[in-house]
Write a protein that holds these residues in place. Structure first.
Motif, PDB file in Angstrom:
ATOM      1  N   THR A 105       0.819  -1.215   0.000  1.00 31.78           N
ATOM      2  CA  THR A 105       0.000   0.000   0.000  1.00 31.78           C
ATOM      3  C   THR A 105       0.854   1.266   0.000  1.00 31.78           C
ATOM      4  O   THR A 105       0.327   2.362   0.169  1.00 31.78           O
ATOM      5  CB  THR A 105      -0.948   0.015   1.213  1.00 31.78           C
ATOM      6  OG1 THR A 105      -0.169  -0.054   2.417  1.00 31.78           O
ATOM      7  CG2 THR A 105      -1.909  -1.166   1.170  1.00 31.78           C
ATOM      8  N   THR A 109      -4.737  -4.662   5.574  1.00 31.85           N
ATOM      9  CA  THR A 109      -3.735  -3.628   5.800  1.00 31.85           C
ATOM     10  C   THR A 109      -4.158  -2.761   6.978  1.00 31.85           C
ATOM     11  O   THR A 109      -5.347  -2.697   7.301  1.00 31.85           O
ATOM     12  CB  THR A 109      -3.556  -2.755   4.537  1.00 31.85           C
ATOM     13  OG1 THR A 109      -2.630  -1.711   4.825  1.00 31.85           O
ATOM     14  CG2 THR A 109      -4.878  -2.142   4.094  1.00 31.85           C
ATOM     15  N   HIS A 127      -3.374   0.507   6.935  1.00 31.29           N
ATOM     16  CA  HIS A 127      -3.019   1.794   6.337  1.00 31.29           C
ATOM     17  C   HIS A 127      -3.691   2.937   7.096  1.00 31.29           C
ATOM     18  O   HIS A 127      -4.889   2.918   7.344  1.00 31.29           O
ATOM     19  CB  HIS A 127      -3.459   1.819   4.871  1.00 31.29           C
ATOM     20  CG  HIS A 127      -2.932   2.990   4.112  1.00 31.29           C
ATOM     21  ND1 HIS A 127      -1.673   3.010   3.550  1.00 31.29           N
ATOM     22  CD2 HIS A 127      -3.471   4.201   3.838  1.00 31.29           C
ATOM     23  CE1 HIS A 127      -1.472   4.159   2.950  1.00 31.29           C
ATOM     24  NE2 HIS A 127      -2.550   4.906   3.113  1.00 31.29           N
ATOM     25  N   TYR A 167      -3.793  -0.997  -4.872  1.00 31.62           N
ATOM     26  CA  TYR A 167      -4.349  -0.288  -3.718  1.00 31.62           C
ATOM     27  C   TYR A 167      -4.432   1.209  -3.996  1.00 31.62           C
ATOM     28  O   TYR A 167      -3.493   1.826  -4.499  1.00 31.62           O
ATOM     29  CB  TYR A 167      -3.489  -0.517  -2.474  1.00 31.62           C
ATOM     30  CG  TYR A 167      -4.035   0.192  -1.245  1.00 31.62           C
ATOM     31  CD1 TYR A 167      -5.042  -0.389  -0.485  1.00 31.62           C
ATOM     32  CD2 TYR A 167      -3.557   1.441  -0.872  1.00 31.62           C
ATOM     33  CE1 TYR A 167      -5.557   0.265   0.620  1.00 31.62           C
ATOM     34  CE2 TYR A 167      -4.063   2.101   0.236  1.00 31.62           C
ATOM     35  CZ  TYR A 167      -5.070   1.499   0.984  1.00 31.62           C
ATOM     36  OH  TYR A 167      -5.574   2.157   2.077  1.00 31.62           O
ATOM     37  N   TRP A 211      -9.144  -1.593  -3.132  1.00 30.32           N
ATOM     38  CA  TRP A 211      -8.376  -2.416  -4.073  1.00 30.32           C
ATOM     39  C   TRP A 211      -9.083  -2.434  -5.418  1.00 30.32           C
ATOM     40  O   TRP A 211     -10.216  -2.885  -5.525  1.00 30.32           O
ATOM     41  CB  TRP A 211      -8.197  -3.831  -3.517  1.00 30.32           C
ATOM     42  CG  TRP A 211      -7.269  -3.851  -2.338  1.00 30.32           C
ATOM     43  CD1 TRP A 211      -7.612  -3.704  -1.028  1.00 30.32           C
ATOM     44  CD2 TRP A 211      -5.849  -3.994  -2.368  1.00 30.32           C
ATOM     45  NE1 TRP A 211      -6.484  -3.761  -0.233  1.00 30.32           N
ATOM     46  CE2 TRP A 211      -5.391  -3.937  -1.029  1.00 30.32           C
ATOM     47  CE3 TRP A 211      -4.912  -4.175  -3.404  1.00 30.32           C
ATOM     48  CZ2 TRP A 211      -4.045  -4.057  -0.703  1.00 30.32           C
ATOM     49  CZ3 TRP A 211      -3.574  -4.294  -3.063  1.00 30.32           C
ATOM     50  CH2 TRP A 211      -3.150  -4.229  -1.723  1.00 30.32           C
TER      51      TRP A 211
END
Length: 203
Positions: free
Chosen positions: A87, A115, A117, A187, A198
């Protein structure tokens, strides 16, 4: 004089013990806070660590998401796993892929992205059909040879000229059955209208 010196030593020793005790309490308190930050909150969301850094995705977090997203038996399937920064935030993500045989529509390849993120747990799952007219379908189902999951690093030029979006992270997740062009997923920090991060692409 001797009594005063002895009393002064006692005070100094007491002061040292007091400082040590306060220090131990602060260390224990800080350790508890750091440990709490390494776990999801009541809503299941992973938060930033005490030092402001995002936790990498752990194997336990991935398998938890496999159960939630793919069902309680998902982790029993033979599965592939990719571990790395997919990512573009310098934090380790995990991606799992497996043949899902529970769908009434027939075998599908399940692809789970997990993830943290931005300091929050994000997980999305895609089910890729076989021998279907869907654009992202795989061509061949072979129970003895499941599709191969891999990652690919792309140049900035490729992202702009081929993918059409230089803002996407330049790492793609590929699913190859070696019979047709591989579906790829990129991503995007900016989510689509349906909340997905995604994005699918195929040459």
């Amino acid at each position: 004089m001797k009594f005063a010196t002895h009393r002064e030593k006692s005070k100094n020793q007491f002061a040292r013990w007091a400082v040590l005790l306060v220090g131990l309490v602060l260390i224990a308190w800080g350790g508890q806070n750091a440990q709490a930050d390494e776990n999801p909150n009541a809503d299941g969301v992973w938060t930033l660590n005490a030092d402001g850094q995002t936790d990498p995705v752990s194997a336990a977090q991935l398998y938890s998401e496999m159960r939630i997203q793919g069902g309680q038996y998902a982790q029993n399937y033979r599965h592939q796993m990719l571990t790395g920064d997919f990512t573009c935030d310098d934090v380790v993500d995990r991606i799992a892929g497996w043949l899902d045989l529970d769908s009434p529509e027939g075998p599908q390849f399940a692809l789970l992205f997990v993830t943290n993120h931005g300091g929050k747990d994000q997980s999305e799952i895609r089910y890729i059909p076989f021998e279907s007219s869907e654009q992202f379908a795989l061509c061949l189902y072979d129970e003895t040879a499941p599709p191969v999951m891999s990652w690919q690093e792309n140049s900035v030029e490729y992202m702009g000229e081929v993918i059409g979006d230089e803002k996407l992270c330049n790492f793609s997740i590929r699913i190859d059955d070696f019979m047709c062009d591989a579906p790829q997923f990129f991503y995007s920090e900016q989510a689509a209208g349906n909340g997905d991060h995604w994005f699918f692409f195929r040459n």
